[in-house]
Write a protein that holds these residues in place. Structure first.
Motif, mmCIF file in Angstrom:
data_model
loop_
_atom_site.group_PDB
_atom_site.id
_atom_site.type_symbol
_atom_site.label_atom_id
_atom_site.label_comp_id
_atom_site.label_asym_id
_atom_site.label_seq_id
_atom_site.Cartn_x
_atom_site.Cartn_y
_atom_site.Cartn_z
ATOM 1 N N ASP A 172 0.837 -1.214 0.000
ATOM 2 C CA ASP A 172 0.000 0.000 0.000
ATOM 3 C C ASP A 172 0.869 1.260 0.000
ATOM 4 O O ASP A 172 0.581 2.226 -0.707
ATOM 5 C CB ASP A 172 -0.906 0.032 1.245
ATOM 6 C CG ASP A 172 -2.000 -1.015 1.177
ATOM 7 O OD1 ASP A 172 -2.224 -1.584 0.083
ATOM 8 O OD2 ASP A 172 -2.623 -1.278 2.228
ATOM 9 N N HIS A 173 1.907 1.226 0.825
ATOM 10 C CA HIS A 173 2.838 2.351 0.860
ATOM 11 C C HIS A 173 3.363 2.667 -0.536
ATOM 12 O O HIS A 173 3.353 3.827 -0.975
ATOM 13 C CB HIS A 173 4.019 2.043 1.794
ATOM 14 C CG HIS A 173 5.179 2.973 1.604
ATOM 15 N ND1 HIS A 173 6.145 2.768 0.628
ATOM 16 C CD2 HIS A 173 5.516 4.127 2.229
ATOM 17 C CE1 HIS A 173 7.016 3.761 0.670
ATOM 18 N NE2 HIS A 173 6.659 4.587 1.636
ATOM 19 N N ASP A 174 3.820 1.624 -1.239
ATOM 20 C CA ASP A 174 4.425 1.851 -2.556
ATOM 21 C C ASP A 174 3.414 2.436 -3.548
ATOM 22 O O ASP A 174 3.770 3.265 -4.390
ATOM 23 C CB ASP A 174 5.015 0.544 -3.103
ATOM 24 C CG ASP A 174 6.289 0.146 -2.353
ATOM 25 O OD1 ASP A 174 6.637 0.803 -1.352
ATOM 26 O OD2 ASP A 174 6.940 -0.831 -2.776
ATOM 27 N N MET A 175 2.163 2.004 -3.441
ATOM 28 C CA MET A 175 1.135 2.557 -4.321
ATOM 29 C C MET A 175 0.905 4.044 -3.994
ATOM 30 O O MET A 175 0.884 4.890 -4.889
ATOM 31 C CB MET A 175 -0.170 1.785 -4.152
ATOM 32 C CG MET A 175 -1.246 2.221 -5.111
ATOM 33 S SD MET A 175 -2.850 1.524 -4.631
ATOM 34 C CE MET A 175 -3.173 2.403 -3.093
ATOM 35 N N HIS A 176 0.781 4.365 -2.712
ATOM 36 C CA HIS A 176 0.530 5.771 -2.338
ATOM 37 C C HIS A 176 1.687 6.685 -2.749
ATOM 38 O O HIS A 176 1.455 7.784 -3.240
ATOM 39 C CB HIS A 176 0.276 5.894 -0.828
ATOM 40 C CG HIS A 176 -1.033 5.306 -0.389
ATOM 41 N ND1 HIS A 176 -2.228 5.618 -0.992
ATOM 42 C CD2 HIS A 176 -1.334 4.428 0.590
ATOM 43 C CE1 HIS A 176 -3.209 4.968 -0.405
ATOM 44 N NE2 HIS A 176 -2.697 4.224 0.568
ATOM 45 N N VAL A 177 2.924 6.233 -2.545
ATOM 46 C CA VAL A 177 4.044 7.130 -2.891
ATOM 47 C C VAL A 177 4.190 7.300 -4.403
ATOM 48 O O VAL A 177 4.730 8.303 -4.864
ATOM 49 C CB VAL A 177 5.390 6.728 -2.228
ATOM 50 C CG1 VAL A 177 5.337 6.925 -0.713
ATOM 51 C CG2 VAL A 177 5.815 5.330 -2.607
ATOM 52 N N ALA A 178 3.694 6.326 -5.170
ATOM 53 C CA ALA A 178 3.680 6.530 -6.627
ATOM 54 C C ALA A 178 2.848 7.765 -6.971
ATOM 55 O O ALA A 178 3.224 8.563 -7.836
ATOM 56 C CB ALA A 178 3.112 5.302 -7.346
#
Lengths: 280, 280
Positions: A172-178
């Motif tokens: 989820d983190h990686d999706m949000h920071v994208a």
């Protein structure tokens, strides 16, 4: 507490300044593969001593990995092989690959995956600044995979830095920071390339460039050795957002081509909605 | 000197503050079609009195047009019909259409076409700030079409504001600002729409958004009633730059799709070249 900082750049260096200032670090062992950075870091007082990774790990209670993310993933299992009770955390911009890479490591619990949400377009020890993290957010990922004492220590350090903590699943983190970081960088790089390609009169840009342009292209100064690995690792999320961004830009293009100014007005009004979710 | 300011928003209001502070304006007649703005401007001391255009022109020595550019083009010939020895200048973001619209007007010489290179994403009288123009550039277009005394007065005022003067042909100006201002706004609007479309968890954006995101989307807060007319007037230049920008973004997309990280590295290194032509 004796602290090892692996990677004495923008984040590692700023972390060194903060940990010393708050009295958290009594002694800092610095590690960097770049001899120029080692000299700079020692001159700037970012480390008390520069040593190799093995010595830094052996002599420290806390190990902070602040290298580009591809180097962090190579070095993390090597460090975990050497730790006993020490605590290790990283500060990288993606979290899924690094968490997966040590999931079954016997010392997984000593590691805490973190991402302090602060950065600038500058890099290297000389880019380090005082007060960098103050009032910013830090994301801690997959906290259940960390030992309780390791997690508590890292939480306490970030709280002492006056950061507020968020907890997320690494994916989820990686999706949000994208959405909120990586696409801004691609946009900015592409905008810089657009201007450099089309505007041959560089003097005109220099003279005319006002605050709006500077703030939009500021991120285009960012270091490729940090960003290429981020885009590699977060490729699918970044592609997803980039495709949507190109679609949105094509709507503006169509409005202008067809002279549909009513729709252009609506697109801009919709964009104004970003005010709702920005702090300033 | 008695000054009329037509349009008491971000630029007109900031100009009022500066002209009063420097003792250039002894009395300011404000003109605005929006009664709310008139009240705000009077409360903030941006105008000594609010009157209609005819009265403002009749009673002033200097008339500044600081409305959105479409309104400026409607009102400029009406104002020029009424001026005798007065001096008129505008502060709009495009210059070709306004210069063409009064090219054969008998009072053309009383008008000076200018564009102070400063702005923020905010609008209305309450957005006006002190010290707005300090050390920024102002472009003066087609100066040979202005009377010598009018040009000299406007140059003197901008110099007193501590701005440095650039001279350009109006068509060249519009091309340059498409690169260094208008495309940044489209990018920022489209980026805001991308995030609003894709990121349904607005709380996550709010919590995570760091400086990089905020600086890239800041311009997306900008007012459509200012920007739609700019994009209409500078349509061809903006389309030209927008097409190039989409092409540049597609290069990043292709790198990611094909996992060509060597080329990605080169694209970012090229973008880093923007450091050469930015001041900060």
């Amino acid at each position: 507490m004796k602290v090892a900082i692996i990677g004495l750049g923008l984040i590692g260096g700023s972390m060194a300044i903060a940990l010393k200032e708050l009295g958290i670090a009594s002694y800092i062992f610095g590690v960097d593969h770049n001899p120029v950075h080692i000299n700079e870091a020692l001159e700037l007082g970012l480390a008390d001593e520069c040593v190799n990774v093995d010595e830094a790990v052996a002599k420290s209670e806390l190990i902070i990995i602040a290298t580009p993310i591809n180097a962090a993933e190579s070095i993390l299992p090597i460090i975990l092989n050497q730790v006993d009770k020490q605590i290790v955390f990283d500060v990288g911009s993606t979290k899924k690959v690094i968490c997966e890479s040590i999931l079954v490591h016997p010392k997984r619990g000593r590691f805490v995956a973190t991402h302090p949400m602060w950065g600038t377009e500058n890099s290297g020890p000389s880019a380090a600044v005082k007060g960098a993290f103050l009032n910013k957010a830090t994301v801690i990922c997959n906290k259940n995979e960390s030992d309780a004492d390791a997690l508590e220590m890292v939480e306490r350090i970030y709280s002492l830095l006056n950061m507020h903590l968020l907890y997320m699943d690494a994916a989820d983190h990686d999706m949000h920071v994208a959405y909120i970081s990586h696409i801004s960088h691609i946009t900015s790089f592409a905008l810089a390339n657009t201007v450099l390609e089309k505007e041959k009169e560089e003097d005109a840009i220099f003279e005319l460039a006002s605050g709006g342009f500077e703030s939009t292209v500021r991120l285009a100064k960012s270091n490729p050795s940090m960003w290429v690995p981020i885009f590699m690792q977060n490729r699918e999320n970044v592609l997803d957002v980039l495709n949507e961004h190109i679609t949105q830009l094509r709507k503006f293009k169509t409005c202008l081509e067809k002279e549909n100014y009513q729709y252009l007005q609506e697109l801009i009004e919709n964009a104004n909605g970003i005010r709702r979710i920005l702090k300033n």
